[in-house]
Design a protein around this motif. Structure first.
Motif, PDB file in Angstrom:
ATOM      1  N   PHE A 212       0.842  -1.186   0.000  1.00 29.43           N
ATOM      2  CA  PHE A 212       0.000   0.000   0.000  1.00 29.43           C
ATOM      3  C   PHE A 212       0.883   1.245   0.000  1.00 29.43           C
ATOM      4  N   ASP A 355      -6.062  -1.747   4.469  1.00 30.35           N
ATOM      5  CA  ASP A 355      -5.827  -0.335   4.170  1.00 30.35           C
ATOM      6  C   ASP A 355      -4.625   0.216   4.929  1.00 30.35           C
ATOM      7  N   HIS A 371     -12.395  -2.023   7.021  1.00 19.38           N
ATOM      8  CA  HIS A 371     -11.102  -1.608   6.472  1.00 19.38           C
ATOM      9  C   HIS A 371     -10.606  -2.627   5.445  1.00 19.38           C
ATOM     10  N   ARG A 372     -11.514  -3.200   4.694  1.00 15.49           N
ATOM     11  CA  ARG A 372     -11.248  -4.100   3.571  1.00 15.49           C
ATOM     12  C   ARG A 372     -10.660  -5.445   3.988  1.00 15.49           C
TER      13      ARG A 372
END
Length: 380
Positions: A212, A355, A371-372
């Motif tokens: 990320f 995330d 948060h995925r």
């Protein structure tokens, strides 16, 4: 770069710029490597789903096919190899993970080339149409199969042949050959679905490792150690010198600072005022070497240089490498990690969400639900 956090110090802006350039460069390199492997896994998944042959594919080949046999793949540049010594190979399996390293065009020790020709993969066997004849390896009679991890050589053992033999292919064609041979073997034992399920699992696991984008560094985050050349190491050395120099001066017992001339002592000593015993130093013995100053022990090297497997730098010892799950994190954990809202309301162990934030809901069905999902566990 926009100056969003004014501090009045120019070096802080330069530090923030360097940090952002370094972070973006590292992120792009990791993302490129991740995307390359993701594309390869998806290519293999599509190939496994559509891999099939036909009887027409064997037209023109000096190979007689059985009634239900079809040609799946053919490669004109292959070499027949044999092992000089007796060996035992592992049983054939359905492992289809792409190899991380590259193969080198070399022949392993103890392996000799005996023929060359065309390698043909059919639905029932692997065949080499060589200049000296034909060599068959039927899937139903295979007892051992091994792919050399460093060379483009595949060795095969069958029931009706004492000597272990196999094929050596060009390095760029060997990975596809190995994958298609595994698919043909899986079809022969009716396990194509197991190969597809394995590829789906590999794709899902790899998706959890997607890097990320890092947070943007601001001038206000710059520490004074960043301004000093050498950073924290320079400050540590300076602090050590500041402690060692006074100690060395004390141990060296310097001469009288008044600098007065030395006066010979009288034969009869004059009375002297009493001095505390603790302040009297023993006179050195003639002919003996002066005592060496005692040096303070050097600080042991820091262990913070050990890799944290991608975890942010922190003094808590938390990383992504493995160890013990953290169910009761330190109170200052949110100073070093990006905690989710209502972090301390969680009931589980410490995990990182997809995330980039961290949550205390590991092991629960709703972990990182907003948060995925969960990306990986944080260990200590």
């Amino acid at each position: 770069m926009a100056k969003t956090d004014s501090t009045g110090s120019t070096w802080r802006y330069r530090w923030a710029h360097r940090q952002n350039v370094r972070r973006i460069s590292t992120f792009r390199g990791a993302e490129t490597a991740w995307r390359r492997r993701d594309d390869e896994l998806r290519r293999l998944r599509a190939l496994a789903a559509d891999f099939q042959g036909s009887a027409a594919a064997g037209a023109g080949l000096p190979l007689e096919l059985a009634a239900d046999e079809v040609v799946l793949w053919a490669l004109p540049a292959a070499q027949l190899v044999e092992v000089r010594h007796t060996t035992v190979l592992p049983a054939p399996d359905l492992t289809v993970a792409p190899q991380a390293g590259s193969l080198r065009p070399r022949r392993p020790d103890g392996v000799r080339v005996t023929d060359a020709g065309m390698a043909v993969i059919t639905s029932r066997r692997l065949v080499l149409l060589g200049g000296r004849g034909r060599r068959d390896w039927a899937y139903g009679r295979m007892t051992g199969l091994a792919h050399d991890p460093a060379a483009p050589v595949t060795l095969i053992q069958v029931l009706d042949r004492r000597r272990t033999s196999g094929l050596m292919l060009p390095t760029d064609a060997a990975p596809d050959f190995r994958f298609k041979l595994t698919l043909a073997f899986a079809d022969a034992i009716e396990q194509r679905a197991a190969v597809l399920a394995q590829l789906d699992e590999l794709i899902a696991e790899h998706a959890q490792l997607k890097p990320f984008r890092p947070a943007v560094a601001t001038p206000g985050q710059a520490r004074l150690s960043s301004f000093v050349p050498g950073g924290r190491r320079t400050l540590a050395v300076a602090a050590a010198i500041a402690l060692l120099v006074p100690a060395a001066l004390i141990e060296s017992d310097p001469s009288d600072p008044t600098g007065g001339p030395e006066v010979a002592a009288a034969a009869t000593p004059a009375p002297t005022p009493s001095v505390a015993p603790a302040l009297i130093r023993p006179a050195p013995v003639l002919g003996s070497p002066p005592p060496k100053p005692t040096k303070s022990p050097r600080p042991s090297p820091s262990t913070t240089r050990d890799p944290r497997c991608g975890a942010p730098e922190n003094p808590l010892g938390y990383d992504f490498c493995g160890g013990t799950r953290i169910r009761k994190p330190a109170t200052e954990v949110c100073d070093w990690f990006d905690c989710v809202p209502q972090f301390w309301a969680g009931r589980g162990y410490l995990v990182q969400c997809r995330d980039g934030s961290v949550s205390l809901t590991g092991g629960r069905s709703n972990a990182c639900a907003e948060h995925r999902g969960v990306r990986r566990t944080i260990w200590k």
